[in-house]
Write a protein that holds these residues in place. Sequence first.
Motif, PDB file in Angstrom:
ATOM      1  N   LEU A   1       0.844  -1.193   0.000  1.00 29.74           N
ATOM      2  CA  LEU A   1       0.000   0.000   0.000  1.00 29.74           C
ATOM      3  C   LEU A   1       0.881   1.246   0.000  1.00 29.74           C
ATOM      4  O   LEU A   1       2.026   1.211   0.468  1.00 29.74           O
ATOM      5  N   PRO A   2       0.357   2.386  -0.508  1.00 31.41           N
ATOM      6  CA  PRO A   2       1.119   3.638  -0.414  1.00 31.41           C
ATOM      7  C   PRO A   2       1.449   3.957   1.049  1.00 31.41           C
ATOM      8  O   PRO A   2       0.637   3.711   1.950  1.00 31.41           O
ATOM      9  N   ALA A   3       2.643   4.501   1.270  1.00 32.82           N
ATOM     10  CA  ALA A   3       3.096   4.786   2.635  1.00 32.82           C
ATOM     11  C   ALA A   3       2.136   5.690   3.405  1.00 32.82           C
ATOM     12  O   ALA A   3       1.860   5.439   4.582  1.00 32.82           O
ATOM     13  N   PRO A   4       1.587   6.770   2.793  1.00 33.20           N
ATOM     14  CA  PRO A   4       0.643   7.601   3.552  1.00 33.20           C
ATOM     15  C   PRO A   4      -0.603   6.849   4.005  1.00 33.20           C
ATOM     16  O   PRO A   4      -1.139   7.110   5.078  1.00 33.20           O
ATOM     17  N   VAL A   5      -1.056   5.894   3.188  1.00 33.94           N
ATOM     18  CA  VAL A   5      -2.246   5.119   3.561  1.00 33.94           C
ATOM     19  C   VAL A   5      -1.919   4.205   4.732  1.00 33.94           C
ATOM     20  O   VAL A   5      -2.688   4.093   5.690  1.00 33.94           O
ATOM     21  N   GLU A   6      -0.775   3.516   4.656  1.00 31.61           N
ATOM     22  CA  GLU A   6      -0.377   2.633   5.757  1.00 31.61           C
ATOM     23  C   GLU A   6      -0.207   3.417   7.051  1.00 31.61           C
ATOM     24  O   GLU A   6      -0.639   2.970   8.122  1.00 31.61           O
ATOM     25  N   LEU A   7       0.433   4.588   6.954  1.00 35.55           N
ATOM     26  CA  LEU A   7       0.649   5.393   8.156  1.00 35.55           C
ATOM     27  C   LEU A   7      -0.677   5.863   8.738  1.00 35.55           C
ATOM     28  O   LEU A   7      -0.880   5.795   9.968  1.00 35.55           O
ATOM     29  N   ALA A   8      -1.593   6.322   7.868  1.00 34.22           N
ATOM     30  CA  ALA A   8      -2.890   6.796   8.363  1.00 34.22           C
ATOM     31  C   ALA A   8      -3.660   5.665   9.041  1.00 34.22           C
ATOM     32  O   ALA A   8      -4.241   5.842  10.121  1.00 34.22           O
ATOM     33  N   ALA A   9      -3.673   4.465   8.404  1.00 30.56           N
ATOM     34  CA  ALA A   9      -4.381   3.336   9.004  1.00 30.56           C
ATOM     35  C   ALA A   9      -3.761   2.938  10.341  1.00 30.56           C
ATOM     36  O   ALA A   9      -4.470   2.664  11.320  1.00 30.56           O
ATOM     37  N   TYR A  10      -2.448   2.922  10.393  1.00 26.92           N
ATOM     38  CA  TYR A  10      -1.761   2.574  11.636  1.00 26.92           C
ATOM     39  C   TYR A  10      -2.100   3.571  12.749  1.00 26.92           C
ATOM     40  O   TYR A  10      -2.388   3.175  13.888  1.00 26.92           O
ATOM     41  N   ARG A  11      -2.073   4.867  12.409  1.00 28.32           N
ATOM     42  CA  ARG A  11      -2.362   5.881  13.429  1.00 28.32           C
ATOM     43  C   ARG A  11      -3.821   5.818  13.887  1.00 28.32           C
ATOM     44  O   ARG A  11      -4.130   6.076  15.059  1.00 28.32           O
ATOM     45  N   ILE A  12      -4.729   5.500  12.963  1.00 26.16           N
ATOM     46  CA  ILE A  12      -6.143   5.396  13.353  1.00 26.16           C
ATOM     47  C   ILE A  12      -6.334   4.244  14.327  1.00 26.16           C
ATOM     48  O   ILE A  12      -7.038   4.376  15.347  1.00 26.16           O
ATOM     49  N   VAL A  13      -5.701   3.091  14.062  1.00 21.38           N
ATOM     50  CA  VAL A  13      -5.781   1.967  14.997  1.00 21.38           C
ATOM     51  C   VAL A  13      -5.128   2.336  16.320  1.00 21.38           C
ATOM     52  O   VAL A  13      -5.659   2.051  17.406  1.00 21.38           O
ATOM     53  N   GLN A  14      -3.974   2.992  16.251  1.00 22.65           N
ATOM     54  CA  GLN A  14      -3.262   3.376  17.469  1.00 22.65           C
ATOM     55  C   GLN A  14      -4.094   4.309  18.336  1.00 22.65           C
ATOM     56  O   GLN A  14      -4.211   4.110  19.550  1.00 22.65           O
ATOM     57  N   GLU A  15      -4.708   5.326  17.721  1.00 19.69           N
ATOM     58  CA  GLU A  15      -5.519   6.275  18.484  1.00 19.69           C
ATOM     59  C   GLU A  15      -6.768   5.594  19.034  1.00 19.69           C
ATOM     60  O   GLU A  15      -7.211   5.885  20.156  1.00 19.69           O
ATOM     61  N   SER A  16      -7.370   4.679  18.248  1.00 21.60           N
ATOM     62  CA  SER A  16      -8.560   3.967  18.716  1.00 21.60           C
ATOM     63  C   SER A  16      -8.233   3.107  19.932  1.00 21.60           C
ATOM     64  O   SER A  16      -9.011   3.043  20.893  1.00 21.60           O
ATOM     65  N   LEU A  17      -7.083   2.433  19.906  1.00 21.04           N
ATOM     66  CA  LEU A  17      -6.671   1.626  21.049  1.00 21.04           C
ATOM     67  C   LEU A  17      -6.369   2.507  22.264  1.00 21.04           C
ATOM     68  O   LEU A  17      -6.674   2.136  23.402  1.00 21.04           O
ATOM     69  N   THR A  18      -5.755   3.654  22.013  1.00 19.66           N
ATOM     70  CA  THR A  18      -5.497   4.592  23.118  1.00 19.66           C
ATOM     71  C   THR A  18      -6.797   5.041  23.761  1.00 19.66           C
ATOM     72  O   THR A  18      -6.915   5.080  25.002  1.00 19.66           O
ATOM     73  N   ASN A  19      -7.785   5.381  22.946  1.00 19.71           N
ATOM     74  CA  ASN A  19      -9.087   5.785  23.493  1.00 19.71           C
ATOM     75  C   ASN A  19      -9.750   4.644  24.240  1.00 19.71           C
ATOM     76  O   ASN A  19     -10.438   4.865  25.258  1.00 19.71           O
ATOM     77  N   ALA A  20      -9.573   3.409  23.749  1.00 15.20           N
ATOM     78  CA  ALA A  20     -10.156   2.264  24.449  1.00 15.20           C
ATOM     79  C   ALA A  20      -9.521   2.080  25.815  1.00 15.20           C
ATOM     80  O   ALA A  20     -10.215   1.827  26.813  1.00 15.20           O
ATOM     81  N   VAL A  21      -8.198   2.195  25.889  1.00 15.04           N
ATOM     82  CA  VAL A  21      -7.506   2.069  27.178  1.00 15.04           C
ATOM     83  C   VAL A  21      -7.961   3.167  28.132  1.00 15.04           C
ATOM     84  O   VAL A  21      -8.108   2.951  29.343  1.00 15.04           O
ATOM     85  N   LYS A  22      -8.217   4.349  27.608  1.00 11.29           N
ATOM     86  CA  LYS A  22      -8.608   5.485  28.453  1.00 11.29           C
ATOM     87  C   LYS A  22     -10.065   5.427  28.894  1.00 11.29           C
ATOM     88  O   LYS A  22     -10.391   5.782  30.027  1.00 11.29           O
ATOM     89  N   HIS A  23     -10.959   4.990  27.999  1.00  8.91           N
ATOM     90  CA  HIS A  23     -12.383   5.194  28.248  1.00  8.91           C
ATOM     91  C   HIS A  23     -13.238   3.925  28.225  1.00  8.91           C
ATOM     92  O   HIS A  23     -14.351   3.930  28.753  1.00  8.91           O
ATOM     93  N   ALA A  24     -12.775   2.837  27.586  1.00  2.72           N
ATOM     94  CA  ALA A  24     -13.646   1.668  27.381  1.00  2.72           C
ATOM     95  C   ALA A  24     -13.920   0.946  28.701  1.00  2.72           C
ATOM     96  O   ALA A  24     -13.070   0.890  29.604  1.00  2.72           O
TER      97      ALA A  24
END
Length: 398
Positions: free
Chosen positions: A298-321
Amino acid sequence: MLDEYVTLPRPHRVDLFIAISGLACGLLLWSFGLYTTGDRVFDQRWAALVPLAVMASTEAVRRIAPRTALAVGTLAITADQFTNGSLATVLMFTDVVYAAVVYGPPASARRIPYSTALITVGVTIGFLVWWQNAIALLVGVITGMISFLPAVTGAIVRNHREAADAARLRAEQTALLAEMDRAQAVVAERARMARELHDVVANHLSAIAIHSTAALSLDEPATTRQALTVIRENSVAGLAEMRRLIGLLRDSGGDAEPGAVPSLDALDGLLARARANGASGGLEFVLQDSRPAGGAALPAPVELAAYRIVQESLTNAVKHASPGTVTVRVGLGDGVLTVAVDSPYGKRSGPSAPGTGSGLVGMRERTELLGGEFRAAASGAVWQVRAVLPADEKAGNA
């Protein structure tokens, strides 16, 4: 009732100087008895001074009232032909014609050269019919020299000035657009840096805040030791990420992504850290990667965006879930990459970290910059994050 005063424009200093100089030269020629012609209707010596004085007055207003000056000057040069005439009057008339084209309205500036050309031709033909000799041609040449030639010269000068003004205006507009582009580039770069810093550091700091709260609230040596271990691991990882970003900014000025760009192949490690950080909150993490094995990169910007979205989602889960299972799903098909994260949504009993909402803003910005779609909302007892990213080469150039 207040009186209203109309302020008339004052003659330009150069025009006053030309008017006074022309009048003085005319008087000097008159005093020596130097005339352009003789044996005219008004052969009195003083008669030549009237057109001279009128023409000098038109020179004074050649810039502030060019059309009026030309009209009066035309009458004065005509009247001069019925006297012995003065060379100064003729020369000042050529300047009045020139000024009418240079300083007059655009419509007048376009008409005057054509009008003087027609007058020159008409005078030549008229005198040829009347005199029927070559002297009429000489009269036509002189008429063109004192009317048509100054008008053409004025038109050339005016065109050059307008071209210079247009070029200067284009240069100013280009400079303004360049400054706007620079400002937009600075704003965009600051937003990118803010997203990157938030996504890289926020998960580590959130884990530190949660486990430090647990260590302070529970008086159990084993729990405290475990919390301190997690705190140390996240501190070291956050410090390493910060050093990596600082090195990037120093080396490349922030114009490129980090040298080691996170990719979707590192999701296992991301979930492993999330399990360590979320264990105290009763969270489990599951990854479902349905991407075809051995597929095109995949294009590098797409991989980075997907990785960051998963990372932020997991961070929010640890904080609030609330306690339960957090499911991460990644799929690729029909030219799009889909990322879905589902986490338990409800009241949390353990320690939590405060949120500002900037994480959701950053995920949405990353998705929209690539031309994708993003949604984050609660659906019953589940908090759902959905991102659809284009996986073609165009997304890599966005």
